[in-house]
Design an enzyme around this catalytic site. Structure first.
Site, PDB file in Angstrom:
ATOM      1  N   ASN A   1      22.271   2.641  -6.377  1.00 20.53           N
ATOM      2  CA  ASN A   1      21.663   3.806  -5.741  1.00 20.53           C
ATOM      3  C   ASN A   1      22.601   4.249  -4.625  1.00 20.53           C
ATOM      4  OD1 ASN A   1      20.066   5.698  -4.551  1.00 20.53           O
ATOM      5  ND2 ASN A   1      18.380   4.313  -4.029  1.00 20.53           N
TER       6      ASN A   1
ATOM      7  N   LEU B   1       4.720   6.273   0.202  1.00 18.03           N
ATOM      8  CA  LEU B   1       4.937   6.564   1.613  1.00 18.03           C
ATOM      9  C   LEU B   1       6.081   5.703   2.128  1.00 18.03           C
ATOM     10  CD1 LEU B   1       1.155   6.372   2.630  1.00 18.03           C
ATOM     11  CD2 LEU B   1       2.408   8.374   1.811  1.00 18.03           C
TER      12      LEU B   1
ATOM     13  N   ARG C   1      11.446  14.823   7.526  1.00 19.34           N
ATOM     14  CA  ARG C   1      11.203  16.095   6.819  1.00 19.34           C
ATOM     15  C   ARG C   1       9.826  16.641   7.169  1.00 19.34           C
ATOM     16  NH1 ARG C   1      12.715  13.843   1.000  1.00 19.34           N
ATOM     17  NH2 ARG C   1      13.772  12.105   2.008  1.00 19.34           N
TER      18      ARG C   1
ATOM     19  N   GLU D   1      11.676   0.363  -7.599  1.00 20.80           N
ATOM     20  CA  GLU D   1      12.396   1.402  -8.354  1.00 20.80           C
ATOM     21  C   GLU D   1      13.613   0.832  -9.065  1.00 20.80           C
ATOM     22  OE1 GLU D   1      12.077   3.194  -4.614  1.00 20.80           O
ATOM     23  OE2 GLU D   1      11.668   5.180  -5.456  1.00 20.80           O
TER      24      GLU D   1
HETATM   25  P1  AMP Z   1      11.010   2.886   2.347  1.00 16.88           P
HETATM   26  O1  AMP Z   1      11.673   4.229   2.310  1.00 16.88           O
HETATM   27  O2  AMP Z   1      10.047   2.683   1.223  1.00 16.88           O
HETATM   28  O3  AMP Z   1      11.970   1.743   2.512  1.00 16.88           O
HETATM   29  O4  AMP Z   1      10.094   2.867   3.662  1.00 16.88           O
HETATM   30  C1  AMP Z   1      10.659   2.983   4.924  1.00 16.88           C
HETATM   31  C2  AMP Z   1       9.546   3.271   5.883  1.00 16.88           C
HETATM   32  O5  AMP Z   1       8.593   2.222   5.849  1.00 16.88           O
HETATM   33  C3  AMP Z   1      10.035   3.380   7.322  1.00 16.88           C
HETATM   34  O6  AMP Z   1       9.494   4.537   7.908  1.00 16.88           O
HETATM   35  C4  AMP Z   1       9.470   2.146   7.965  1.00 16.88           C
HETATM   36  O7  AMP Z   1       9.184   2.377   9.295  1.00 16.88           O
HETATM   37  C5  AMP Z   1       8.207   1.927   7.173  1.00 16.88           C
HETATM   38  N1  AMP Z   1       7.697   0.565   7.331  1.00 16.88           N
HETATM   39  C6  AMP Z   1       8.259  -0.586   6.952  1.00 16.88           C
HETATM   40  N2  AMP Z   1       7.484  -1.629   7.329  1.00 16.88           N
HETATM   41  C7  AMP Z   1       6.410  -1.113   7.951  1.00 16.88           C
HETATM   42  C8  AMP Z   1       5.249  -1.671   8.588  1.00 16.88           C
HETATM   43  N3  AMP Z   1       5.033  -2.989   8.644  1.00 16.88           N
HETATM   44  N4  AMP Z   1       4.357  -0.836   9.116  1.00 16.88           N
HETATM   45  C9  AMP Z   1       4.547   0.483   9.078  1.00 16.88           C
HETATM   46  N5  AMP Z   1       5.609   1.068   8.516  1.00 16.88           N
HETATM   47  C10 AMP Z   1       6.539   0.281   7.959  1.00 16.88           C
END
Ligand code: AMP
Length: 589
Positions: A7, A184, A216, A364
């Site tokens: 990726n 999310l 965004r 993914e």
């Molecule tokens: P991803 O793009 O799926 O890797 O997700 C990244 C997002 O997940 C970032 O905004 C992180 O701040 C959030 N994130 C990761 N761990 C946590 C957590 N324990 N609580 C809240 N948000 C989280």
């Protein structure tokens, strides 16, 4: 199968070698901070070399590349060729932040691993099923057509993966469930998956539409960019950067895009972070309600991505007071849910809740690895099927003992001229003259050994020449066929029936039949690469016997028309199982 999944982003690169069957990570390498070296290729190059070094001891079966935008063209993972690369490049305008860097990664990797098959897996592909009403913006039709403006949707690999996991967890068939999946992460999107198909999704032509995201804006009034331009003089590039990189959680909170940080600051009482969280979860609730309305109900709501998997506060705010929908949250389960590699699905709805609330760990990379493995298996199936040698049968006859006695004298034994490819069969030195109402054919070869029924096999041209109307028949089926006179050195015989135009057929053993997935008397299509043009013979009869050898027999007319000779070969294409209507043999180009 070991699949290397790559990726390539503009400042990050994630790669893993995955055993597709188990999901096991055999090797991993990733970086979030690639130093900018001026262009994507130069930026990615040192990391790619490091990756090659790292995986050098592993036998790779395939390499899967994540590509953000597949446009209208790509509806699933696709084997990479120069032509496919060119099509991805043509989509650069639709995803200027993503596709060019994805493509730079693909090109570098194809150079570094030239001998391994490469595949592209697209974030948009799962959403190709969006109905037109969800795809379409209310803009002038011609303008949209000319510029490819429509809603494509993204995060498809994740939405599809978690929907599959949800169905397995619920012991349901993916195709009988209505799911709302909330991805999310840094980017956020919601998808309505109705009976296995994505029918609505919150991202649109670009990954900017929909939910509030890390940096965004998601949905805004489309009048805002023009207003900003008039008021501040910002140009399109600046507005683009504003909406893509300076908005969302980061813009609202002024405290960066990391949800963990925003949650901490809200707890400490920071009003900007509190508002950021409220806007984020309010927008999400709005979409969940909307998608339940679109599908007329929902069976499960899924939370995934870094935030969805880890933040019980976000899940609580999005899923509380959904009782009207049939979704009742269990606050304790939600609070204590901890997803791990082994416990990758956790239900946090009450036991009586009709709608399941699920937190699911997305993967993914595994989705890409599986797509590649599936394509490789398919290619293997095609590639390992034997090609079918073709033999052209000249006109010939099979005779009974009784007929041979009359033509060559009692007890006459045929002399073997040549063994034929089908075991035990031979062409004899002896020939006969076949006499029809209009003409006679001299020196028609007798094939041995002797049979229980006389049968004369001739081509269409021969039929016409003799003045006979012989049907296309499989060997041995001579009832209601025309007869003829046969003349030999010792006498002649008038046959009442026995003249056929042989149905083109393939001899094969039961083992071959199993490999090809056919049964005796099925009909198939066979593609042949003739010297002048490729063509397909339709309606080819399958004959299975342990005594046969794999070979397709066509007559001289067919061979001439197709310009193919004995020694050419064909490839099996479609199969029509026995019992379906059989047409008279025709050649299909
Ligand atoms: P991803 O793009 O799926 O890797 O997700 C990244 C997002 O997940 C970032 O905004 C992180 O701040 C959030 N994130 C990761 N761990 C946590 C957590 N324990 N609580 C809240 N948000 C989280």
């Amino acid at each position: 199968m070991h699949i290397l999944v790559i990726n390539a982003g503009s400042s990050s690169l994630k790669a893993a070698v995955i055993e597709a069957a188990t999901g096991e990570r055999v090797a991993e390498l990733s970086t979030d901070r690639l130093p900018d070296r001026g262009d994507h290729r130069a930026t990615l190059h040192p990391f790619m070399l490091e990756l090659r070094e790292k995986v050098s001891g592993i036998a790779l079966h395939g390499i899967g590349h994540r590509v953000v935008h597949g446009g209208a063209e790509f509806t699933g993972a696709t084997r990479l060729t120069d032509a496919v690369e060119a099509k991805i490049e043509a989509l650069n305008d639709l995803a200027p932040l993503h596709n060019p860097v994805n493509l730079a990664g693909i090109r570098l990797a194809r150079e570094l691993w030239p001998e391994v098959p490469h595949f592209a897996a697209f974030d948009t592909a799962f959403h190709h099923s969006l109905p037109r009403r969800s795809q379409t913006y209310a803009l002038p039709r011609d303008l949209m057509r000319e510029h490819g403006i429509r809603r494509y949707g993204f995060h498809g690999l994740s939405h599809q993966y978690v929907a599959g996991r949800a169905a397995t967890f619920m012991r349901g068939d993916y195709r009988s469930l209505r799911l709302i999946s909330c991805h999310l992460g840094n980017g956020c999107s919601v998808t309505a998956i109705e009976f296995g198909r994505s029918i609505e999704t919150s991202m649109g032509m670009t990954p900017l539409e929909g939910l509030v995201m890390g940096t965004r804006s998601g949905d805004i009034d489309p009048g805002i960019p023009a207003y900003l331009h008039r008021k501040t003089g910002m140009d399109t590039a600046e507005i683009d950067a504003l909406l893509n990189r300076q908005s969302g959680l980061a813009g609202l909170s002024g405290a960066g895009n990391d949800m963990r940080h925003i949650l901490e600051r809200s707890t400490e009482g920071d009003p900007d972070s509190q508002l950021a969280l409220q806007v984020f979860t309010h927008r999400l609730r709005k979409y969940i309600g909307a998608y339940a309305a679109v599908m007329g109900g929902v069976d499960a709501i899924i939370f995934t991505g870094g935030i969805g998997e880890n933040s019980s506060i976000v899940r609580h705010r999005a899923a509380q007071r959904l009782d009207y929908l049939g979704a009742v949250i269990d606050e304790d389960l939600n609070h204590s849910a901890r997803l791990t590699a082994t416990e990758d699905v956790i239900e946090f709805s009450r036991s009586h809740s009709r709608v399941k609330l699920l937190a699911i760990r997305t993967d993914e990379q595994l989705a890409i690895a599986r797509d590649c493995a599936k394509l490789l298996r398919k290619e293997d199936e095609v590639n390992t099927l034997p090609t079918i040698p073709i033999a052209i049968s000249a006109r010939h006859c099979h005779l009974t003992r009784e007929t041979l006695d009359k033509l060559y004298g009692p007890g006459y034994a045929l002399t073997v001229k040549k063994q034929l490819s089908q075991p035990g069969q031979f062409a004899a030195e002896e020939t006969v003259t076949v006499v029809g109402p209009r003409n006679r054919l001299e020196r028609v070869r007798i094939l041995g050994p002797l049979r229980s029924v006389d049968q004369i096999e001739i081509s269409r041209t021969d039929e016409f020449f003799l003045g006979l109307d012989a049907p296309v028949r499989e060997s041995g089926k001579v009832d209601n066929t025309p007869g003829c006179q046969l003349i030999g050195p010792a006498g002649s015989v008038d046959l009442e029936d026995g003249v056929i135009c042989a149905w083109r057929h393939i001899h094969m053993t039961p083992t071959d039949a199993e490999r090809f997935g056919v049964r005796d008397r099925d009909t198939v299509d066979v593609a042949v690469d003739g010297p002048e043009r490729g063509l397909t013979f339709g309606n080819v009869l399958i004959r299975v016997s342990p005594d046969y050898k794999l070979e397709m027999h066509i007559d001289t007319n067919e061979g001439n028309a197709a310009k193919i000779d004995s020694g050419d070969s064909g490839v099996l294409r479609g199969t029509h199982h026995a019992g379906t209507l059989r047409r008279r043999a025709t050649m299909v180009t």
